[in-house]
Design a protein around this motif. Structure first.
Motif, mmCIF file in Angstrom:
data_model
loop_
_atom_site.group_PDB
_atom_site.id
_atom_site.type_symbol
_atom_site.label_atom_id
_atom_site.label_comp_id
_atom_site.label_asym_id
_atom_site.label_seq_id
_atom_site.Cartn_x
_atom_site.Cartn_y
_atom_site.Cartn_z
ATOM 1 N N ILE A 3 0.865 -1.173 0.000
ATOM 2 C CA ILE A 3 0.000 0.000 0.000
ATOM 3 C C ILE A 3 0.901 1.222 0.000
ATOM 4 C CG2 ILE A 3 -0.172 0.100 2.522
ATOM 5 C CD1 ILE A 3 -3.028 1.126 2.133
ATOM 6 N N ALA A 4 0.511 2.236 -0.727
ATOM 7 C CA ALA A 4 1.335 3.435 -0.818
ATOM 8 C C ALA A 4 1.534 4.036 0.561
ATOM 9 C CB ALA A 4 0.664 4.453 -1.737
ATOM 10 N N PRO A 5 2.716 4.591 0.823
ATOM 11 C CA PRO A 5 2.998 5.156 2.146
ATOM 12 C C PRO A 5 2.001 6.226 2.559
ATOM 13 C CG PRO A 5 4.999 4.994 0.860
ATOM 14 C CD PRO A 5 3.862 4.659 -0.061
ATOM 15 N N ALA A 6 1.204 5.897 3.562
ATOM 16 C CA ALA A 6 0.287 6.809 4.250
ATOM 17 C C ALA A 6 -0.145 7.987 3.419
ATOM 18 C CB ALA A 6 0.931 7.318 5.530
ATOM 19 N N GLY A 7 -0.878 7.714 2.326
ATOM 20 C CA GLY A 7 -1.371 8.796 1.488
ATOM 21 C C GLY A 7 -2.492 9.549 2.147
ATOM 22 N N LYS A 8 -2.800 10.732 1.642
ATOM 23 C CA LYS A 8 -3.845 11.568 2.231
ATOM 24 C C LYS A 8 -5.084 11.635 1.337
ATOM 25 C CE LYS A 8 -1.240 12.448 5.674
ATOM 26 N NZ LYS A 8 -1.505 11.813 6.963
ATOM 27 N N SER A 9 -5.193 10.701 0.366
ATOM 28 C CA SER A 9 -6.362 10.693 -0.494
ATOM 29 C C SER A 9 -7.518 10.016 0.222
ATOM 30 C CB SER A 9 -6.038 9.961 -1.788
ATOM 31 O OG SER A 9 -5.541 8.692 -1.494
ATOM 32 N N SER A 10 -8.753 10.143 -0.325
ATOM 33 C CA SER A 10 -9.914 9.596 0.346
ATOM 34 C C SER A 10 -10.950 9.019 -0.612
ATOM 35 C CB SER A 10 -10.557 10.645 1.215
ATOM 36 O OG SER A 10 -10.252 11.920 0.878
ATOM 37 N N LEU A 11 -12.013 8.279 -0.098
ATOM 38 C CA LEU A 11 -12.989 7.595 -0.953
ATOM 39 C C LEU A 11 -14.424 7.788 -0.540
ATOM 40 C CD1 LEU A 11 -14.909 4.669 -0.951
ATOM 41 C CD2 LEU A 11 -13.114 4.341 -2.252
ATOM 42 N N ARG A 51 -15.972 2.223 6.633
ATOM 43 C CA ARG A 51 -16.424 3.449 7.270
ATOM 44 C C ARG A 51 -15.316 3.979 8.183
ATOM 45 N NH1 ARG A 51 -21.203 -0.095 7.816
ATOM 46 N NH2 ARG A 51 -20.410 -0.723 9.869
ATOM 47 N N HIS A 52 -15.432 5.223 8.572
ATOM 48 C CA HIS A 52 -14.394 5.830 9.406
ATOM 49 C C HIS A 52 -14.129 5.018 10.676
ATOM 50 C CE1 HIS A 52 -14.732 10.177 7.640
ATOM 51 N NE2 HIS A 52 -14.408 9.279 6.732
ATOM 52 N N GLU A 53 -15.175 4.507 11.276
ATOM 53 C CA GLU A 53 -14.994 3.784 12.539
ATOM 54 C C GLU A 53 -14.322 2.430 12.352
ATOM 55 O OE1 GLU A 53 -19.442 3.321 11.382
ATOM 56 O OE2 GLU A 53 -17.852 4.834 11.230
ATOM 57 N N ASP A 54 -14.156 1.992 11.100
ATOM 58 C CA ASP A 54 -13.490 0.715 10.829
ATOM 59 C C ASP A 54 -11.966 0.828 10.840
ATOM 60 O OD1 ASP A 54 -15.934 -0.691 10.347
ATOM 61 O OD2 ASP A 54 -15.985 0.118 8.310
ATOM 62 N N GLN A 57 -9.665 -1.384 13.078
ATOM 63 C CA GLN A 57 -9.688 -2.803 12.745
ATOM 64 C C GLN A 57 -9.005 -3.080 11.407
ATOM 65 O OE1 GLN A 57 -10.634 -5.399 14.732
ATOM 66 N NE2 GLN A 57 -10.641 -3.719 16.219
ATOM 67 N N ILE A 58 -9.110 -2.158 10.482
ATOM 68 C CA ILE A 58 -8.375 -2.305 9.224
ATOM 69 C C ILE A 58 -6.872 -2.304 9.504
ATOM 70 C CG2 ILE A 58 -7.868 -1.242 6.981
ATOM 71 C CD1 ILE A 58 -10.732 -0.142 7.001
ATOM 72 N N LEU A 59 -6.452 -1.407 10.380
ATOM 73 C CA LEU A 59 -5.043 -1.371 10.764
ATOM 74 C C LEU A 59 -4.612 -2.688 11.412
ATOM 75 C CD1 LEU A 59 -2.369 0.175 11.184
ATOM 76 C CD2 LEU A 59 -3.308 0.994 13.355
ATOM 77 N N ARG A 60 -5.457 -3.246 12.269
ATOM 78 C CA ARG A 60 -5.142 -4.526 12.910
ATOM 79 C C ARG A 60 -4.877 -5.606 11.857
ATOM 80 N NH1 ARG A 60 -8.128 -8.932 13.524
ATOM 81 N NH2 ARG A 60 -9.973 -7.816 12.778
ATOM 82 N N SER A 90 -4.327 6.819 8.007
ATOM 83 C CA SER A 90 -4.006 6.701 6.586
ATOM 84 C C SER A 90 -5.159 6.120 5.769
ATOM 85 C CB SER A 90 -2.751 5.842 6.392
ATOM 86 O OG SER A 90 -2.979 4.509 6.816
ATOM 87 N N TYR A 91 -6.159 5.524 6.435
ATOM 88 C CA TYR A 91 -7.298 4.955 5.723
ATOM 89 C C TYR A 91 -8.441 5.953 5.571
ATOM 90 C CZ TYR A 91 -4.644 0.953 7.382
ATOM 91 O OH TYR A 91 -3.625 0.087 7.683
ATOM 92 N N LEU A 92 -8.396 7.046 6.311
ATOM 93 C CA LEU A 92 -9.491 8.015 6.259
ATOM 94 C C LEU A 92 -9.597 8.669 4.891
ATOM 95 C CD1 LEU A 92 -9.040 9.747 9.747
ATOM 96 C CD2 LEU A 92 -10.807 8.101 9.069
#
Length: 202
Positions: A3-11, A51-54, A57-60, A90-92
């Motif tokens: 995964i690209a290093p901690a990008g600041k893009s969003s979805l 979702r933002h609250e995920d 757990q995504i990081l885990r 980084s997932y936000l």
């Protein structure tokens, strides 16, 4: 996959949420008395946009996948540099970015994998499954969903940078090698990977 290093893009999550056909079944068959044919109930899995609250757990999942799935393919120095890039924030960006799709898969109501699709670059930026559920079909289900979203977006192909431990998985699923590549993890450390591509069937 990297995964690209901690990008600041969003979805912006796709509006339509569907549960894809799941190839996973319980081991014990159930018989329908009226037809006397085996009926195999599907395992409790769910594919959905993140979702933002995920994010925690995504990081885990991400950290466990990197730490244990890549253990035999990379040095401890590379692994530590890779893990240093991962943080929940980084997932936000991808979650809110209309040019990206961050989806996850739940198994028994717990997040066990995810993928990150970049529509603009026609690239699968990440796909990870928790090592405790490897070889259960979750990775394939995630990949097929990513490809389906790409086709819906009128993409004719997908490219990706495969980590050394994931190359065979993508080959089995129809991806071809475009050559070796180097993924910079920080100013001093790089990791070898393979650029791969697949033409999608419309």
């Amino acid at each position: 996959m990297f995964i690209a290093p901690a990008g600041k893009s969003s979805l912006h999550p796709p509006r339509h949420i569907e549960n894809p056909p799941n190839p996973l079944y319980n081991a014990r068959p159930h018989t329908n008395p009226s037809h006397r044919t085996p009926m195999m109930p599907q395992l409790p899995t769910l594919l959905r946009p993140a979702r933002h609250e995920d994010c925690p757990q995504i990081l885990r999942v991400h950290r466990h996948a990197v730490r244990y799935s890549c253990l035999k393919s990379y040095t401890p120095e590379i692994m530590n540099a890779w893990l240093d890039l991962l943080e929940p924030e980084s997932y936000l960006g991808p979650i809110d970015n209309p040019n990206k799709a961050l989806w996850l898969i739940e198994y028994e109501n717990q997040i066990q994998g995810f993928f990150l699709l970049n529509y603009k670059e026609a690239q699968l930026e990440a796909l990870y499954v928790h090592p405790v559920v490897h070889y259960s079909g979750l990775g394939t289900a995630l990949l097929k969903k990513a490809e389906a979203l790409a086709i819906q977006a009128d993409l004719s192909l997908l490219s990706l940078y495969a980590s050394k431990n994931s190359i065979e998985f993508y080959r089995i699923n129809g991806y071809e090698s475009l050559g070796e590549a180097i993924m910079p993890l920080n100013e001093h450390i790089q990791a070898e990977c393979l650029l791969m591509r697949k033409y999608l069937s419309q």
